[in-house]
Motif scaffolding. Structure first.
Motif, PDB file in Angstrom:
ATOM      1  N   SER A 267       0.798  -1.223   0.000  1.00 49.62           N
ATOM      2  CA  SER A 267       0.000   0.000   0.000  1.00 49.62           C
ATOM      3  C   SER A 267       0.833   1.277   0.000  1.00 49.62           C
ATOM      4  O   SER A 267       0.293   2.367  -0.244  1.00 49.62           O
ATOM      5  CB  SER A 267      -0.990   0.003   1.173  1.00 49.62           C
ATOM      6  N   PRO A 270       1.634   3.197  -4.370  1.00 44.77           N
ATOM      7  CA  PRO A 270       1.054   4.300  -5.150  1.00 44.77           C
ATOM      8  C   PRO A 270       1.639   5.663  -4.793  1.00 44.77           C
ATOM      9  O   PRO A 270       1.959   6.467  -5.682  1.00 44.77           O
ATOM     10  CB  PRO A 270      -0.444   4.204  -4.831  1.00 44.77           C
ATOM     11  N   HIS A 271       1.773   5.933  -3.501  1.00 44.07           N
ATOM     12  CA  HIS A 271       2.366   7.208  -3.103  1.00 44.07           C
ATOM     13  C   HIS A 271       3.828   7.291  -3.556  1.00 44.07           C
ATOM     14  O   HIS A 271       4.283   8.345  -4.031  1.00 44.07           O
ATOM     15  CB  HIS A 271       2.286   7.379  -1.589  1.00 44.07           C
ATOM     16  N   ASN A 274       4.032   8.110  -7.208  1.00 48.45           N
ATOM     17  CA  ASN A 274       3.699   9.522  -7.408  1.00 48.45           C
ATOM     18  C   ASN A 274       4.872  10.417  -7.055  1.00 48.45           C
ATOM     19  O   ASN A 274       5.205  11.368  -7.778  1.00 48.45           O
ATOM     20  CB  ASN A 274       2.478   9.882  -6.558  1.00 48.45           C
ATOM     21  N   LEU A 315      -5.528  -3.397   1.020  1.00 46.38           N
ATOM     22  CA  LEU A 315      -5.497  -2.016   0.552  1.00 46.38           C
ATOM     23  C   LEU A 315      -4.617  -1.901  -0.697  1.00 46.38           C
ATOM     24  O   LEU A 315      -4.968  -1.197  -1.649  1.00 46.38           O
ATOM     25  CB  LEU A 315      -4.958  -1.100   1.655  1.00 46.38           C
ATOM     26  N   GLY A 316      -3.504  -2.609  -0.706  1.00 41.22           N
ATOM     27  CA  GLY A 316      -2.659  -2.617  -1.889  1.00 41.22           C
ATOM     28  C   GLY A 316      -3.340  -3.262  -3.079  1.00 41.22           C
ATOM     29  O   GLY A 316      -3.197  -2.802  -4.225  1.00 41.22           O
ATOM     30  N   ARG A 318      -6.493  -3.227  -3.642  1.00 35.37           N
ATOM     31  CA  ARG A 318      -7.438  -2.224  -4.132  1.00 35.37           C
ATOM     32  C   ARG A 318      -6.771  -1.312  -5.164  1.00 35.37           C
ATOM     33  O   ARG A 318      -7.396  -0.897  -6.154  1.00 35.37           O
ATOM     34  CB  ARG A 318      -7.952  -1.391  -2.963  1.00 35.37           C
ATOM     35  N   ASP A 319      -5.496  -0.999  -4.958  1.00 36.47           N
ATOM     36  CA  ASP A 319      -4.765  -0.085  -5.840  1.00 36.47           C
ATOM     37  C   ASP A 319      -3.890  -0.834  -6.850  1.00 36.47           C
ATOM     38  O   ASP A 319      -2.919  -0.290  -7.365  1.00 36.47           O
ATOM     39  CB  ASP A 319      -3.880   0.837  -4.998  1.00 36.47           C
ATOM     40  N   ARG A 320      -4.268  -2.058  -7.157  1.00 34.86           N
ATOM     41  CA  ARG A 320      -3.432  -2.910  -8.008  1.00 34.86           C
ATOM     42  C   ARG A 320      -3.176  -2.321  -9.388  1.00 34.86           C
ATOM     43  O   ARG A 320      -2.124  -2.581  -9.985  1.00 34.86           O
ATOM     44  CB  ARG A 320      -4.050  -4.302  -8.133  1.00 34.86           C
ATOM     45  N   HIS A 321      -4.115  -1.552  -9.918  1.00 34.75           N
ATOM     46  CA  HIS A 321      -3.931  -1.019 -11.269  1.00 34.75           C
ATOM     47  C   HIS A 321      -2.936   0.131 -11.279  1.00 34.75           C
ATOM     48  O   HIS A 321      -2.335   0.411 -12.316  1.00 34.75           O
ATOM     49  CB  HIS A 321      -5.279  -0.592 -11.854  1.00 34.75           C
ATOM     50  N   ILE A 322      -2.767   0.804 -10.159  1.00 36.71           N
ATOM     51  CA  ILE A 322      -1.725   1.808 -10.040  1.00 36.71           C
ATOM     52  C   ILE A 322      -0.371   1.133  -9.872  1.00 36.71           C
ATOM     53  O   ILE A 322       0.624   1.516 -10.511  1.00 36.71           O
ATOM     54  CB  ILE A 322      -1.998   2.747  -8.845  1.00 36.71           C
ATOM     55  N   ILE A 323      -0.326   0.121  -9.031  1.00 33.47           N
ATOM     56  CA  ILE A 323       0.924  -0.594  -8.769  1.00 33.47           C
ATOM     57  C   ILE A 323       1.353  -1.393  -9.991  1.00 33.47           C
ATOM     58  O   ILE A 323       2.532  -1.409 -10.366  1.00 33.47           O
ATOM     59  CB  ILE A 323       0.757  -1.526  -7.548  1.00 33.47           C
TER      60      ILE A 323
END
Length: 375
Positions: A267, A270-271, A274, A315-316, A318-323
């Motif tokens: 998780s 993503p940050h 960025n 949580l990670g 959830r953001d799998r498409h960013i990662i």
């Protein structure tokens, strides 16, 4: 998960008590890691040069207890309770099958702590002894169990020699310190021959949690005294090392090099991505430092060269498409107390519930199969 091949990209052994005393070169034998019994609470601990083991015998003795009786989970344990699957390959395979896991990528337990040893010659000798034992452990089931070597980078040419030897032994990759000593960060040109060798040998390099080699940061203190803040912020060191590699142009020069973050969850990514790109495009310190070819961004190199082994980070996911779904690999952390064993498939069903069928297949198995060459 019944229709998918499940591969644990982060499993462990618990070292036999005589691994190093029986295998290390004679000149190091008196200083080799050994188990001592603590009479006051009848527990067993690895010790070496004043360093106490990362979790005592609990690293192999409390497998699955978190599901049966969470109050019993602790740092303590006895060697007599260590699961046979922690050190006997046939028993390890049976536990994999019990957990619905077809393949395992193997890391050490006590070996993680040894990265904090200040004596580089001793540490290198211990790495060689462990790598020999690990190759023997994996040899009966080469298509099901893949070992990750321990590697000391204090002397880069010696590390390359050992990496080459480990590839010949059949090991599938090597583990380097997640945090090198001050003044020797991974953007240094001294490591270029190692990156080239790992690329040519097709040996992924792992940055596993708790392998810090910087004295002020290493976790090889009395484990009972490590503050919770250390574990809460455990991803700090892997972020620093990956940023040094990316901004240092390591992946631009060695495009087939693969680096794996292990047991540091997802998780934070993503940050981090960025911040990589924001720093590259907006900060004068980065703008005057290096410009990548073909208008690539730091995050492009992350997505192409960095892989992440996680355990239970919903949580990670959830953001799998960013990662990047292609970058994700699940691991059980067997046989450690926090492991998902023996409920790995149940837990995977829960945390991957919103994923597509293709995403599930990649995350639980095919990504690891590609990186570590499972048939």
């Amino acid at each position: 998960m019944d229709s998918y091949r499940v591969i644990s990209s982060d499993s462990h052994i618990f070292e036999p008590s005589d691994l190093w005393t029986s295998r290390v070169e004679p000149q190091f034998r008196e200083r080799a890691p050994r188990v001592v019994h603590r009479a006051e609470d009848a527990t067993d601990w690895w010790v070496c040069e004043g360093l106490k083991g990362v979790s005592g015998a609990s690293g192999g003795a409390l497998t699955g207890v978190r599901f049966e009786d969470p109050e019993k989970v602790s740092f303590t344990g006895s060697l007599k309770d260590v699961w046979p699957g922690s050190y006997i390959p046939e028993a390890h395979l049976k536990d994999m099958e019990l957990d619905g896991v077809e393949g395992s990528v193997i890391y050490p337990t006590q070996g993680l702590v040894l990265y904090g040893l200040p004596d580089g010659a001793l540490f290198s000798a211990l790495c060689r002894a462990y790598n020999d034992w690990l190759a023997d452990f994996c040899r009966p089931f080469p298509h099901r169990i893949k070992g990750i070597a321990m590697l000391n980078l204090d002397e880069v040419q010696e590390a390359i020699k050992e990496l080459t030897r480990c590839a010949t032994l059949g090991l599938a990759g090597a583990m380097i310190t997640v945090s090198p000593p001050a003044g020797r960060s991974y953007d240094s040109a001294e490591y270029d021959p190692l990156w080239a060798a790992a690329q040519d040998l097709d040996m992924p390099l792992s940055l596993h949690v708790a392998t810090n080699r910087t004295e002020s940061q290493n976790s090889a203190l009395d484990v009972e005294d490590i503050p919770p803040a250390f574990f809460t912020n455990i991803d700090h060191w892997v972020r620093m090392s990956l940023a040094h590699m990316i901004f240092g142009g390591v992946f631009e020069r060695y495009p087939r090099l693969r680096v794996v973050s292990v047991e540091q969850e997802l998780s934070w990514v993503p940050h981090f991505l960025n911040r990589l790109d924001n720093t590259y495009t907006q900060r004068p310190q980065a703008r005057s430092h290096r410009r990548f070819k073909n208008a690539l961004l730091p995050s492009d190199y992350f997505h192409h060269n960095v892989f992440l082994s996680f355990q239970e980070d919903a949580l990670g996911i959830r953001d799998r498409h960013i990662i990047g779904v292609e970058n994700l690999m699940w691991g059980s952390d067997y046989p450690h107390p926090e492991s998902t064993f023996p409920r790995s498939r149940q837990i995977l069903d829960q945390i991957l519930a919103e994923c597509t069928q293709d995403e599930k297949a990649r995350i639980v198995g095919s990504n690891a199969a590609r990186i570590y060459h499972f048939d």
